[in-house]
Design a protein around this motif. Structure first.
Motif, short mmCIF file in Angstrom:
data_model
loop_
_atom_site.label_atom_id
_atom_site.label_comp_id
_atom_site.label_asym_id
_atom_site.label_seq_id
_atom_site.Cartn_x
_atom_site.Cartn_y
_atom_site.Cartn_z
N GLY A 171 0.79 -1.22 0.00
CA GLY A 171 0.00 0.00 0.00
C GLY A 171 0.82 1.27 0.00
N GLN A 172 2.11 1.16 -0.32
CA GLN A 172 3.03 2.30 -0.24
C GLN A 172 3.06 3.11 -1.53
N PHE A 211 -1.84 24.79 -2.09
CA PHE A 211 -2.78 24.38 -3.14
C PHE A 211 -4.07 25.21 -3.13
N SER A 212 -4.12 26.27 -2.36
CA SER A 212 -5.31 27.11 -2.33
C SER A 212 -5.60 27.64 -3.74
N GLY A 213 -6.83 27.47 -4.17
CA GLY A 213 -7.23 27.94 -5.49
C GLY A 213 -6.85 27.00 -6.63
N LYS A 214 -6.22 25.89 -6.32
CA LYS A 214 -5.81 24.94 -7.36
C LYS A 214 -6.80 23.78 -7.46
N THR A 215 -6.97 23.30 -8.68
CA THR A 215 -7.83 22.15 -8.95
C THR A 215 -6.94 20.98 -9.34
N VAL A 216 -7.14 19.85 -8.68
CA VAL A 216 -6.27 18.69 -8.87
C VAL A 216 -7.11 17.45 -9.16
N ALA A 217 -6.68 16.67 -10.13
CA ALA A 217 -7.27 15.36 -10.42
C ALA A 217 -6.20 14.30 -10.24
N LEU A 218 -6.60 13.14 -9.76
CA LEU A 218 -5.66 12.06 -9.45
C LEU A 218 -5.99 10.81 -10.26
N TYR A 219 -4.96 10.09 -10.64
CA TYR A 219 -5.17 8.74 -11.18
C TYR A 219 -4.16 7.80 -10.53
N GLY A 220 -4.61 6.57 -10.28
CA GLY A 220 -3.77 5.60 -9.60
C GLY A 220 -3.80 4.25 -10.28
N LEU A 221 -2.68 3.56 -10.25
CA LEU A 221 -2.58 2.22 -10.81
C LEU A 221 -2.41 1.21 -9.68
N GLY A 222 -3.11 0.10 -9.78
CA GLY A 222 -3.02 -0.93 -8.76
C GLY A 222 -3.32 -2.30 -9.33
N ASP A 223 -3.09 -3.31 -8.53
CA ASP A 223 -3.31 -4.71 -8.91
C ASP A 223 -4.35 -5.30 -7.96
N VAL A 246 -5.94 -8.09 -8.08
CA VAL A 246 -5.83 -9.53 -7.86
C VAL A 246 -4.66 -9.83 -6.92
N GLY A 247 -3.52 -9.25 -7.18
CA GLY A 247 -2.34 -9.51 -6.38
C GLY A 247 -2.36 -8.82 -5.02
N TYR A 248 -3.02 -7.66 -4.94
CA TYR A 248 -3.04 -6.87 -3.70
C TYR A 248 -4.44 -6.34 -3.42
N PRO A 249 -5.39 -7.25 -3.16
CA PRO A 249 -6.78 -6.83 -2.97
C PRO A 249 -7.05 -6.12 -1.65
N ASP A 250 -6.12 -6.21 -0.69
CA ASP A 250 -6.34 -5.62 0.62
C ASP A 250 -5.77 -4.20 0.74
N GLU A 251 -5.02 -3.76 -0.26
CA GLU A 251 -4.46 -2.41 -0.22
C GLU A 251 -4.52 -1.78 -1.61
N PHE A 252 -5.63 -2.05 -2.28
CA PHE A 252 -5.80 -1.64 -3.67
C PHE A 252 -5.74 -0.11 -3.81
N VAL A 253 -4.81 0.37 -4.58
CA VAL A 253 -4.55 1.79 -4.87
C VAL A 253 -4.51 2.67 -3.60
N ASP A 254 -4.05 2.11 -2.49
CA ASP A 254 -3.98 2.87 -1.23
C ASP A 254 -3.15 4.15 -1.37
N ALA A 255 -2.09 4.10 -2.14
CA ALA A 255 -1.17 5.24 -2.23
C ALA A 255 -1.84 6.50 -2.75
N LEU A 256 -2.90 6.32 -3.52
CA LEU A 256 -3.63 7.46 -4.07
C LEU A 256 -4.11 8.39 -2.96
N SER A 293 -10.27 -4.20 0.14
CA SER A 293 -10.17 -2.95 0.89
C SER A 293 -9.33 -1.94 0.11
N SER A 294 -9.66 -0.66 0.29
CA SER A 294 -8.86 0.41 -0.31
C SER A 294 -9.02 1.68 0.50
N GLN A 295 -7.91 2.25 0.93
CA GLN A 295 -7.95 3.51 1.65
C GLN A 295 -8.32 4.67 0.73
#
Length: 250
Positions: free
Chosen positions: A131-132, A157-169, A171-181, A208-210
């Motif tokens: 999940g790092q 970041f005041s006044g800034k608009t941010v969009a995020l995308y994350g890659l995860g697995d 099947v291999g890591y279903p308990d920490e899926f894209v946690d780093a996002l 699970s995913s944070q």
């Protein structure tokens, strides 16, 4: 192999003052084996001047500035390990011209000023095994988001608009899926930024995913290991979703 940061290395350059009038192309830097490259933020403020120190080198890099149009509206920054997150960043950039979106940059090559120079930002990251964020403690070969986070925390970041995308697995890591996002999300919002582009959890199988808030991911989620055939369609849909917030021509 030694990986150098963007502020290391030898640089030759044209006049780096954005007000310089003898050419539309104002800055083009090439590695020559000695010196220190200025950051993008320094160039934009007209403070960049090549400096030299012995025994340092960087990969070639170039910055294009034009009179009256020195900077794209949207900056896109990523961390990567396998190259997949970089590939997605390039897929996004390919859809827009240089006035709309800047060339994607690895966070191990930029400064806080480079981030602060944009009012519209897209950040991308993979999630490592436990999940790092990617970085040296996650057995990555070079520095990445983990090492950049203290720098990110310097940005207002005041006044800034941010969009995020994350890659995860999933099947291999279903308990920490894209946690780093979520780690990037929290820094941006804690520093006053507005995060847009939440993404439905339907279509994914994980425990699970944070990165899930109010039943949705805090950004676009892609699984190149198990669902790469859906990446293009998901990306297209997500860009249409964030288009009003970013004034994107989609």
């Amino acid at each position: 192999m030694r990986y150098a940061t963007r502020r290391e290395g030898g640089v030759e350059g044209l006049n780096c003052d954005p007000k310089h009038e003898d050419t539309r192309v104002l800055c083009l830097f090439f590695s020559v084996g000695t010196g220190i490259a200025p950051t993008f933020g320094e160039v934009l403020r007209g403070k960049a001047r090549p400096r030299r120190v012995p025994g340092r080198s960087i990969a070639p890099s170039s910055i294009l500035y034009q009179e009256g149009n020195s900077m794209a509206r949207i900056g896109i920054f990523f961390g990567t390990t396998s190259g997949n997150t970089r590939k997605v960043a390039k897929m996004i950039k390919k859809k827009f011209d240089d006035e709309t979106m800047a060339k994607p940059l690895n966070v191990n090559r930029v400064s806080a000023d480079d981030i602060a120079g944009y009012d519209y930002l897209i950040f991308g990251t993979p999630t490592m095994g436990s999940g790092q964020l990617p970085g040296l403690s996650a057995d990555c070969e070079e520095e990445s988001w983990e090492e950049f986070m203290p720098t990110l925390e310097e940005v207002d970041f005041s006044g800034k608009t941010v969009a995020l995308y994350g890659l995860g697995d999933q099947v291999g890591y279903p308990d920490e899926f894209v946690d780093a996002l979520m780690e990037i999300h929290d820094v941006v919002t804690d520093r006053g930024g507005r995060v847009v582009g939440s993404w439905p959890t339907e279509g994914y199988t994980f425990n699970s995913s944070q990165a899930v808030v109010d039943g949705a991911f805090v950004g676009l989620v892609l699984d190149q290991d198990n669902q790469s055939d859906q990446t293009e369609a998901r990306l297209e849909q997500w860009l249409k979703q964030i288009a009003p917030d970013f004034d994107l021509p989609v």
